[in-house]
Design a protein around this motif. Sequence first.
Motif, mmCIF file in Angstrom:
data_model
loop_
_atom_site.group_PDB
_atom_site.id
_atom_site.type_symbol
_atom_site.label_atom_id
_atom_site.label_comp_id
_atom_site.label_asym_id
_atom_site.label_seq_id
_atom_site.Cartn_x
_atom_site.Cartn_y
_atom_site.Cartn_z
ATOM 1 N N TYR A 110 6.269 18.139 -33.927
ATOM 2 C CA TYR A 110 7.040 16.913 -33.895
ATOM 3 C C TYR A 110 6.682 16.139 -32.625
ATOM 4 C CZ TYR A 110 9.960 19.083 -37.490
ATOM 5 O OH TYR A 110 10.406 19.670 -38.633
ATOM 6 N N THR A 111 6.534 14.845 -32.742
ATOM 7 C CA THR A 111 6.170 13.997 -31.615
ATOM 8 C C THR A 111 7.092 12.777 -31.576
ATOM 9 O OG1 THR A 111 4.649 12.529 -32.798
ATOM 10 C CG2 THR A 111 3.762 14.652 -32.041
ATOM 11 N N PRO A 112 7.056 12.002 -30.487
ATOM 12 C CA PRO A 112 7.801 10.738 -30.479
ATOM 13 C C PRO A 112 7.418 9.804 -31.620
ATOM 14 C CG PRO A 112 7.188 11.328 -28.248
ATOM 15 C CD PRO A 112 6.495 12.309 -29.148
ATOM 16 N N ASN A 113 6.164 9.890 -32.090
ATOM 17 C CA ASN A 113 5.762 9.099 -33.262
ATOM 18 C C ASN A 113 6.616 9.447 -34.474
ATOM 19 O OD1 ASN A 113 3.713 7.645 -32.080
ATOM 20 N ND2 ASN A 113 2.091 9.014 -32.735
ATOM 21 N N ASP A 114 6.752 10.742 -34.742
ATOM 22 C CA ASP A 114 7.521 11.191 -35.899
ATOM 23 C C ASP A 114 8.984 10.771 -35.768
ATOM 24 O OD1 ASP A 114 5.202 12.602 -36.881
ATOM 25 O OD2 ASP A 114 5.646 14.152 -35.388
ATOM 26 N N LEU A 115 9.532 10.895 -34.548
ATOM 27 C CA LEU A 115 10.918 10.499 -34.336
ATOM 28 C C LEU A 115 11.099 8.997 -34.541
ATOM 29 C CD1 LEU A 115 13.796 11.235 -33.507
ATOM 30 C CD2 LEU A 115 13.094 10.889 -31.112
ATOM 31 N N LEU A 116 10.139 8.201 -34.089
ATOM 32 C CA LEU A 116 10.240 6.749 -34.259
ATOM 33 C C LEU A 116 10.256 6.371 -35.734
ATOM 34 C CD1 LEU A 116 10.366 3.990 -32.941
ATOM 35 C CD2 LEU A 116 7.874 3.990 -32.796
#
Length: 272
Positions: free
Chosen positions: A205-211
Motif C-alpha cells: 500500500y502506498t500514498p497513491n493507493d490511499l489517494l
Amino acid sequence: MQFTMQRPFRIRILGMAVAVMLCGQALARVPPPAGTLLQSAVPVSKTVPATRGTAPLHSVVGVAPGQAGYVHYFLLRMPDDSVEVQVGIELEDQRIAWSFPELGVVVSPFISGETIEVGGNSYDVWHLYGLRPFPGNAAMARLRKALPARVDAWVRAGTPYCLDDSPRGKCMSCIGLVLRALFPGSRGYPNMPRDFWRASPGNRYTPNDLLLYLAGMLDLPDRNARLQRLSRLTLPADLRDDLESLIHAIGTGESKPAVATGKRAGAARGRL
C-alpha cells in the motif's frame, strides 16, 4: 531525537522534472498551487445510500479548526536531494502526526515551506493538500474521538520510522501510520476495509493507493467511470493531475473485483 525548523527555503521544482518517491513509489510532482474545496457536482440521491464514488470529496490547503482526522500530503526533499511524498494526519489542535525519517512517530506543528533539521540532516517540507478521509459525519466523529489515544500510544512507545513496514515489525512508514490511524486493527496492523481492494506492485500500500481510495476511485467499476467522476470534480490543478495519472496507471483489466465484497474485512492483503 530533537529537531528544529528553519524558514524560509526554496524548493526548486518549477520548470524541471523531479523523480518523486511516494514512500518508495515514483511519481512526477511540482509544488502545489492554491487549492479550493473539492465538491462533487453529482447530487446524491436521498433514497440511494451515497458511496465514496458518489459522495462529495473535500480537500483543504492547510490546517484549521474542525479538520481533525484529515489526511495531509507533503513534499519532502531528502538530504540526498531526492523527493518523497510524506503523509500525516491532522490533530484537533492543528498539529500533524506522522512517521518522519530519523524521528519516527512524532507530533509536530503544521509546516510548509520550511526546513526540519534532524541529526545534522536537512529535510525541506512543502504542504500539498489535505483530504477528509470519511464522507460520513458519524465516521469522522468516531475518528476524532479515538485519534488522540492512538497517536499518543505510538509516540510514547518511541515507534521508529521505516520503509519496510510489516505485520511483524515494530516500526512504521508514513503510510503505515495513516492507515493504522484510519483503520485500526486488533494486533497493531491496519484492519483494511473491504472496498480498499487495490495495492501497488509488490503487494504494497502506498500514498497513491490511499489517494485513489479517498477520492472514491476504487469504488467505481472501470477507468471510464473514474474519469467521468474526475471531470465532475472541482480540483486544484496538481491534485487533478495526480488523480488523472493514477487513474490511467490502473490497467484496463484491473477493475473493482466483483468478489471484493466477499473478502473478510481486516485481512492483510498488502504491505505498507
